[in-house]
Scaffold this motif. Structure first.
Motif, PDB file in Angstrom:
ATOM      1  N   THR A 188      -8.909  -3.706  -3.923  1.00 18.27           N
ATOM      2  CA  THR A 188      -7.812  -3.875  -2.967  1.00 18.27           C
ATOM      3  C   THR A 188      -6.697  -4.667  -3.632  1.00 18.27           C
ATOM      4  N   VAL A 189      -5.512  -4.086  -3.635  1.00 17.97           N
ATOM      5  CA  VAL A 189      -4.338  -4.743  -4.213  1.00 17.97           C
ATOM      6  C   VAL A 189      -3.386  -5.079  -3.073  1.00 17.97           C
ATOM      7  N   ASN A 190      -3.036  -6.355  -2.969  1.00 15.47           N
ATOM      8  CA  ASN A 190      -2.056  -6.809  -1.974  1.00 15.47           C
ATOM      9  C   ASN A 190      -0.787  -7.246  -2.683  1.00 15.47           C
ATOM     10  N   ASP A 191       0.342  -6.833  -2.166  1.00 14.57           N
ATOM     11  CA  ASP A 191       1.635  -7.263  -2.709  1.00 14.57           C
ATOM     12  C   ASP A 191       2.083  -8.496  -1.938  1.00 14.57           C
ATOM     13  N   THR A 192       2.113  -9.638  -2.600  1.00  9.08           N
ATOM     14  CA  THR A 192       2.548 -10.881  -1.961  1.00  9.08           C
ATOM     15  C   THR A 192       3.751 -11.489  -2.679  1.00  9.08           C
ATOM     16  N   GLU A 193       4.293 -10.793  -3.685  1.00 12.24           N
ATOM     17  CA  GLU A 193       5.444 -11.303  -4.426  1.00 12.24           C
ATOM     18  C   GLU A 193       6.742 -10.833  -3.781  1.00 12.24           C
ATOM     19  N   PRO A 194       7.671 -11.764  -3.552  1.00 13.37           N
ATOM     20  CA  PRO A 194       8.960 -11.347  -2.981  1.00 13.37           C
ATOM     21  C   PRO A 194       9.828 -10.656  -4.029  1.00 13.37           C
ATOM     22  N   PRO A 195      10.746  -9.821  -3.590  1.00 15.82           N
ATOM     23  CA  PRO A 195      11.711  -9.242  -4.518  1.00 15.82           C
ATOM     24  C   PRO A 195      12.623 -10.336  -5.075  1.00 15.82           C
ATOM     25  N   VAL A 196      13.222 -10.063  -6.227  1.00 14.46           N
ATOM     26  CA  VAL A 196      14.099 -11.027  -6.891  1.00 14.46           C
ATOM     27  C   VAL A 196      15.519 -10.474  -6.904  1.00 14.46           C
ATOM     28  N   ILE A 197      16.447 -11.282  -6.391  1.00 10.11           N
ATOM     29  CA  ILE A 197      17.870 -10.932  -6.390  1.00 10.11           C
ATOM     30  C   ILE A 197      18.522 -11.627  -7.583  1.00 10.11           C
ATOM     31  N   ARG A 217       6.491  -4.411   2.109  1.00 13.55           N
ATOM     32  CA  ARG A 217       5.338  -5.158   2.634  1.00 13.55           C
ATOM     33  C   ARG A 217       5.754  -6.417   3.393  1.00 13.55           C
ATOM     34  N   GLY A 218       7.047  -6.626   3.549  1.00 15.29           N
ATOM     35  CA  GLY A 218       7.530  -7.765   4.321  1.00 15.29           C
ATOM     36  C   GLY A 218       7.779  -9.021   3.520  1.00 15.29           C
ATOM     37  N   ASN A 219       7.687  -8.949   2.187  1.00 16.33           N
ATOM     38  CA  ASN A 219       7.984 -10.113   1.349  1.00 16.33           C
ATOM     39  C   ASN A 219       9.496 -10.277   1.258  1.00 16.33           C
ATOM     40  N   VAL A 220       9.977 -11.490   1.503  1.00 13.40           N
ATOM     41  CA  VAL A 220      11.412 -11.761   1.568  1.00 13.40           C
ATOM     42  C   VAL A 220      11.858 -12.531   0.336  1.00 13.40           C
ATOM     43  N   GLY A 221      12.906 -12.028  -0.305  1.00 17.55           N
ATOM     44  CA  GLY A 221      13.526 -12.720  -1.431  1.00 17.55           C
ATOM     45  C   GLY A 221      14.900 -13.207  -1.032  1.00 17.55           C
ATOM     46  N   THR A 222      15.278 -14.384  -1.515  1.00 16.62           N
ATOM     47  CA  THR A 222      16.604 -14.926  -1.218  1.00 16.62           C
ATOM     48  C   THR A 222      17.264 -15.427  -2.500  1.00 16.62           C
ATOM     49  N   ALA A 223      18.567 -15.473  -2.452  1.00 15.53           N
ATOM     50  CA  ALA A 223      19.367 -16.029  -3.544  1.00 15.53           C
ATOM     51  C   ALA A 223      20.673 -16.516  -2.939  1.00 15.53           C
ATOM     52  N   VAL A 260      -0.729  -0.520  -4.614  1.00 18.19           N
ATOM     53  CA  VAL A 260      -0.965  -1.387  -3.471  1.00 18.19           C
ATOM     54  C   VAL A 260      -1.855  -0.649  -2.478  1.00 18.19           C
ATOM     55  N   GLY A 261      -2.854  -1.337  -1.949  1.00 17.52           N
ATOM     56  CA  GLY A 261      -3.793  -0.738  -1.003  1.00 17.52           C
ATOM     57  C   GLY A 261      -5.185  -0.669  -1.601  1.00 17.52           C
ATOM     58  N   ASP A 262      -6.023   0.157  -1.007  1.00 19.74           N
ATOM     59  CA  ASP A 262      -7.410   0.298  -1.450  1.00 19.74           C
ATOM     60  C   ASP A 262      -7.558   1.480  -2.401  1.00 19.74           C
ATOM     61  N   THR A 263      -8.295   1.263  -3.478  1.00 21.21           N
ATOM     62  CA  THR A 263      -8.622   2.319  -4.433  1.00 21.21           C
ATOM     63  C   THR A 263     -10.121   2.259  -4.709  1.00 21.21           C
ATOM     64  N   THR A 264     -10.784   3.392  -4.600  1.00 21.67           N
ATOM     65  CA  THR A 264     -12.207   3.448  -4.935  1.00 21.67           C
ATOM     66  C   THR A 264     -12.334   3.842  -6.401  1.00 21.67           C
ATOM     67  N   THR A 295      15.017  -6.618  -8.113  1.00 20.97           N
ATOM     68  CA  THR A 295      13.780  -6.097  -8.691  1.00 20.97           C
ATOM     69  C   THR A 295      12.608  -6.497  -7.810  1.00 20.97           C
ATOM     70  N   ASP A 296      11.585  -5.661  -7.835  1.00 21.20           N
ATOM     71  CA  ASP A 296      10.371  -5.932  -7.073  1.00 21.20           C
ATOM     72  C   ASP A 296       9.191  -5.385  -7.866  1.00 21.20           C
ATOM     73  N   ASN A 297       8.047  -6.035  -7.748  1.00 20.18           N
ATOM     74  CA  ASN A 297       6.888  -5.624  -8.532  1.00 20.18           C
ATOM     75  C   ASN A 297       6.267  -4.316  -8.057  1.00 20.18           C
ATOM     76  N   CYS A 298       6.519  -3.892  -6.836  1.00 19.90           N
ATOM     77  CA  CYS A 298       5.892  -2.669  -6.322  1.00 19.90           C
ATOM     78  C   CYS A 298       6.877  -1.632  -5.806  1.00 19.90           C
ATOM     79  N   ASP A 299       8.015  -2.046  -5.326  1.00 18.91           N
ATOM     80  CA  ASP A 299       8.956  -1.126  -4.690  1.00 18.91           C
ATOM     81  C   ASP A 299      10.232  -1.012  -5.508  1.00 18.91           C
ATOM     82  N   THR A 300      10.939   0.086  -5.302  1.00 18.93           N
ATOM     83  CA  THR A 300      12.272   0.240  -5.873  1.00 18.93           C
ATOM     84  C   THR A 300      13.257  -0.152  -4.778  1.00 18.93           C
ATOM     85  N   ILE A 301      13.852  -1.305  -4.963  1.00 14.57           N
ATOM     86  CA  ILE A 301      14.819  -1.810  -3.983  1.00 14.57           C
ATOM     87  C   ILE A 301      16.147  -1.967  -4.704  1.00 14.57           C
TER      88      ILE A 301
END
Length: 186
Positions: free
Chosen positions: A25-34, A130-136, A5-9, A62-68
């Motif tokens: 530029t990679v943006n994380d817009t996927e919410p975590p899954v409970i 990144r502020g993406n909110v997951g709910t269940a 996630v972020g900018d890579t040259t 689970t989350d596509n970018c973070d360990t939550i």
């Protein structure tokens, strides 16, 4: 290739020609899954509080970018399909008491004597870095009887609000996890 996630040259080279570079530029817009555990049934309907924690309700996150982990989940609301105080339910109030840290809830094990069982619906929330909110949601029931008939959800009669997931909380979790990892390596 996978990019963080972020900018890579990215620099392209060739043995026969010029080189070039460009930015990805990679943006994380996927919410975590409970992922929730099976519903919980309370019995007997003795009008006593029963503690239910996030770990009783949630199997994993689970989350596509973070360990939550499950510790990042909070109880954001609890609804009941029966009024707090009604006929045939023991003449009690405050049937839902969410803990101050929103990691647990006390649920009164009762139902209307002339009803079809009580259903508590618990909304769970988690946020990634990144502020993406997951709910269940998960449910806790108090059946009318032990005849095998499940409690029927008649829709919310009232709702008690808990906490919203916060980036501060998930950041605190990551810092604690990194500290534990650091100590484990010594």
């Amino acid at each position: 290739s996978f990019f963080p996630v972020g900018d890579t040259t990215v620099k392209c080279t060739s043995s026969v020609g010029p080189t070039c570079s460009f930015k990805v530029t990679v943006n994380d817009t996927e919410p975590p899954v409970i992922t929730t555990k099976p519903p919980i049934e309370l019995w007997p309907p003795n009008h006593k509080y029963e503690p239910v924690s996030v770990t009783d309700l949630v199997a994993s996150v689970t989350d596509n970018c973070d360990t939550i982990g499950v510790p990042g989940v909070v109880i954001s609301s609890v609804s009941s399909d029966e009024p707090q105080n009604s006929t045939g339910d023991g003449n009690t109030g405050s049937d839902v008491v969410i803990g101050s840290n929103c990691k647990s809830v006390q649920l009164r094990s009762e139902r209307k004597g002339d009803g079809n069982g009580r259903v508590y619906k618990i909304t769970l929330t988690v946020i990634d870095a990144r502020g993406n909110v997951g709910t269940a949601t998960n449910i806790v029931t108090v059946p009318h009887s032990q005849n095998g008939e499940p409690a029927i959800d008649d829709g919310p009669a009232y709702t008690v609000n808990g906490c919203e997931a916060s980036i501060t909380e998930i950041t605190d979790f990551f810092v604690r996890q990194q500290y534990r990892d650091f100590l484990g390596r010594e």
